[in-house]
Scaffold this active site. Sequence first.
Site, mmCIF file in Angstrom:
data_model
loop_
_atom_site.group_PDB
_atom_site.id
_atom_site.type_symbol
_atom_site.label_atom_id
_atom_site.label_comp_id
_atom_site.label_asym_id
_atom_site.label_seq_id
_atom_site.Cartn_x
_atom_site.Cartn_y
_atom_site.Cartn_z
ATOM 1 N N LYS A 90 -15.148 1.802 13.699
ATOM 2 C CA LYS A 90 -16.158 0.852 14.158
ATOM 3 C C LYS A 90 -15.544 -0.274 14.993
ATOM 4 O O LYS A 90 -16.106 -0.675 16.016
ATOM 5 C CB LYS A 90 -16.900 0.282 12.948
ATOM 6 C CG LYS A 90 -17.989 -0.733 13.279
ATOM 7 C CD LYS A 90 -18.902 -0.946 12.085
ATOM 8 C CE LYS A 90 -18.136 -1.446 10.866
ATOM 9 N NZ LYS A 90 -17.623 -2.832 11.054
ATOM 10 N N ARG A 166 -25.878 -6.239 5.552
ATOM 11 C CA ARG A 166 -25.241 -5.391 4.552
ATOM 12 C C ARG A 166 -26.080 -5.245 3.287
ATOM 13 O O ARG A 166 -25.641 -4.593 2.341
ATOM 14 C CB ARG A 166 -23.867 -5.964 4.182
ATOM 15 C CG ARG A 166 -22.876 -5.931 5.325
ATOM 16 C CD ARG A 166 -21.490 -6.298 4.869
ATOM 17 N NE ARG A 166 -20.543 -6.278 5.959
ATOM 18 C CZ ARG A 166 -19.237 -6.486 5.826
ATOM 19 N NH1 ARG A 166 -18.740 -6.714 4.623
ATOM 20 N NH2 ARG A 166 -18.440 -6.456 6.869
ATOM 21 N N ARG A 201 -2.694 4.442 6.756
ATOM 22 C CA ARG A 201 -2.652 3.364 7.739
ATOM 23 C C ARG A 201 -1.496 2.398 7.443
ATOM 24 O O ARG A 201 -1.253 2.028 6.299
ATOM 25 C CB ARG A 201 -3.986 2.630 7.734
ATOM 26 C CG ARG A 201 -4.132 1.554 8.786
ATOM 27 C CD ARG A 201 -5.593 1.157 8.940
ATOM 28 N NE ARG A 201 -6.235 0.801 7.690
ATOM 29 C CZ ARG A 201 -7.542 0.546 7.578
ATOM 30 N NH1 ARG A 201 -8.321 0.646 8.649
ATOM 31 N NH2 ARG A 201 -8.063 0.221 6.415
ATOM 32 N N ARG A 230 -1.722 -2.267 3.773
ATOM 33 C CA ARG A 230 -2.654 -3.255 3.249
ATOM 34 C C ARG A 230 -2.901 -3.024 1.767
ATOM 35 O O ARG A 230 -2.959 -1.886 1.303
ATOM 36 C CB ARG A 230 -3.981 -3.183 4.009
ATOM 37 C CG ARG A 230 -3.951 -3.892 5.339
ATOM 38 C CD ARG A 230 -5.211 -3.696 6.147
ATOM 39 N NE ARG A 230 -6.442 -3.634 5.371
ATOM 40 C CZ ARG A 230 -7.657 -3.611 5.923
ATOM 41 N NH1 ARG A 230 -7.779 -3.650 7.232
ATOM 42 N NH2 ARG A 230 -8.729 -3.554 5.171
ATOM 43 N N ARG A 241 -14.440 1.057 -2.044
ATOM 44 C CA ARG A 241 -15.058 0.450 -0.855
ATOM 45 C C ARG A 241 -16.066 1.401 -0.214
ATOM 46 O O ARG A 241 -17.120 0.974 0.275
ATOM 47 C CB ARG A 241 -13.980 0.075 0.162
ATOM 48 C CG ARG A 241 -13.154 -1.146 -0.268
ATOM 49 C CD ARG A 241 -11.826 -1.208 0.454
ATOM 50 N NE ARG A 241 -11.960 -1.262 1.890
ATOM 51 C CZ ARG A 241 -10.973 -0.943 2.743
ATOM 52 N NH1 ARG A 241 -9.815 -0.512 2.284
ATOM 53 N NH2 ARG A 241 -11.164 -1.049 4.036
#
Length: 596
Positions: A90, A166, A201, A230, A241
């Site tokens: 996104k 959201r 990632r 992360r 998530r």
Amino acid sequence: MSASFPATTSPPLAGPAIHRGPAIARLISGSLSRRPLPAYTAQTVSASAASTAPKPRGLLLRCRAGEGAVPGQVEAPLKVMISGAPASGKGTQCRMIVEKYGLVHISTGDLLRAEVSSGSDIGNKAKEYMDNGMLVPDQVVTDMVVSRLSQPDVREKGWLLDGYPRSYAQAQSLESMKIRPDIFVVLEVPDDNLIDRCVGRRLDPVTGKIYHVKNFPPENEEISARLFMRSDDTFEKVKSRLETYKQNSETVLPTYSDLLNQIDGNRPVEVVFHEIDSLLQKIPANASEDKLAKSNGKPPDSLHTAASKNEYRGIPTRLNNIPHSREIRKYFYDDVLQATKRAIEDKKTRLQIDINIPELNPEMDVYRIGTLMELVRDLSLTFANDGKRVKVCVQGSMGQGAFAGIPLQLAGTRKILEIMDWGDYGAKGAFINIGAVGASEVDKEDDMFVLIAPQNAVGNCIIDDMKAMTDAAGNRPVILVNPRLKDMPASSGVMQTMGRDMRLQYAASFETCYSFRLLFYAGTFYPIMGALRMAYPNKYEIYRRVDEPNGKEKYSLLAEFTENPTADDITNAFKGPKKEKENASSGFWGFLSGIL
């Protein structure tokens, strides 16, 4: 074929592009016993009234279609909402949209940081909650967004709302203030791909560049040594998530059902952007003002935007894993529904749905009558939600004595329909009634008819009853779901001679509004070579199934046809134009278009 449940594919996240009106409500597909969703009533809203005469934006590219523009009419600035799960791409798509169209990119995370840093009243309120480890309330976040939308640069250039709203409350707050986008884009990527993207990632603290241990490794050992992961990119946190994102999406998307465009994000960045770009280019000038002409949430019959005609272009994977997952079934139910709605909005009255995923193929031992019933229920309840009275029809007895009864595929169907859960709002009996195929079942209060898998039986023809029914229905829509109307002659061959041409001509008079079938090599149901899909009013699309590392797969678009392609057309699409001359002598590829 594997009998295990497939890995979850990326579903069209929520009750998709379906507006569940107040009359009836709320279905989640998955079993014959439904679990109701909260009711969603999309208000009739206009676009933001506060706008000034816009100046050229971005690279001086018009983001509205130039054709058909009214001379002297001021072009409204573009308004876009985009949503996608973590690692769906996104952020990259937002950057590319902003670069081309010059829209103001609005992210609630950036807004929170900016407001807190500036010490504004809204920022101080948000800081109090954040300092105490609490979530910032919907109203505070909405106040920040509305404040940003009211600023001159946004009113001039247009806006791109990233990941907002959201929650249902946030969406309804915007609706109440008449803040509405021209288009709502959702990036769809299978869950296992998203998890792989996140877990692999790595970030470079020096350059800020993002790498991936497998897909995009660092250029050298020096960079590799300083990369870090992360803290929220662990498998467990990513799964959490994703679940949160899905739950939020299920509450938001129904509000924007008429603007929804679900894009297959599991493709190269440039390909994804090209599809988004084409949608933005086709949004009619002053599209928001057009929305003001809506009546009870339904657009005028003449109004069709690109947004409503380019949905559901991705193909779920693992279609040979039986039983299908709830997400796969839901994908196809929604795909069928949207194509059928568009056809009826275009005043089509004789429609045919042909969907042959494994669970809907009666020639396979995995055929499930319950899956067919769920499809019919979703279709019928959605139209009933719009106030239509739907007659759901199952084939009745076809003859007497030795010829009495109905085709085996439909045995027990009527009983299943009668005992199914049709929701908590009295839909069955008020808006939906069960009947048989025939003129006597057509009542004046019926608005449309859904015929479940009408088919000829050995020595008997259902087409005569169908024709009598459609004649009695007049201009009211009649929808055939998975018809099988080829001749099935008795030993005497009667059906081969008596009125055959007229019967087949009548069967062909129904226009296909949705078609899906898998493509295989000759005589096998494995491996899947690809798929053929058509969803009205789009073209027939041929996809190739592509194996990826780690046992994954995807579907890649090969070709498009305005008419249903022949076996040779499909063969040529797979082999390429240079091989066309070989087709006549090669019987192997000619079998590629076997039907599931």
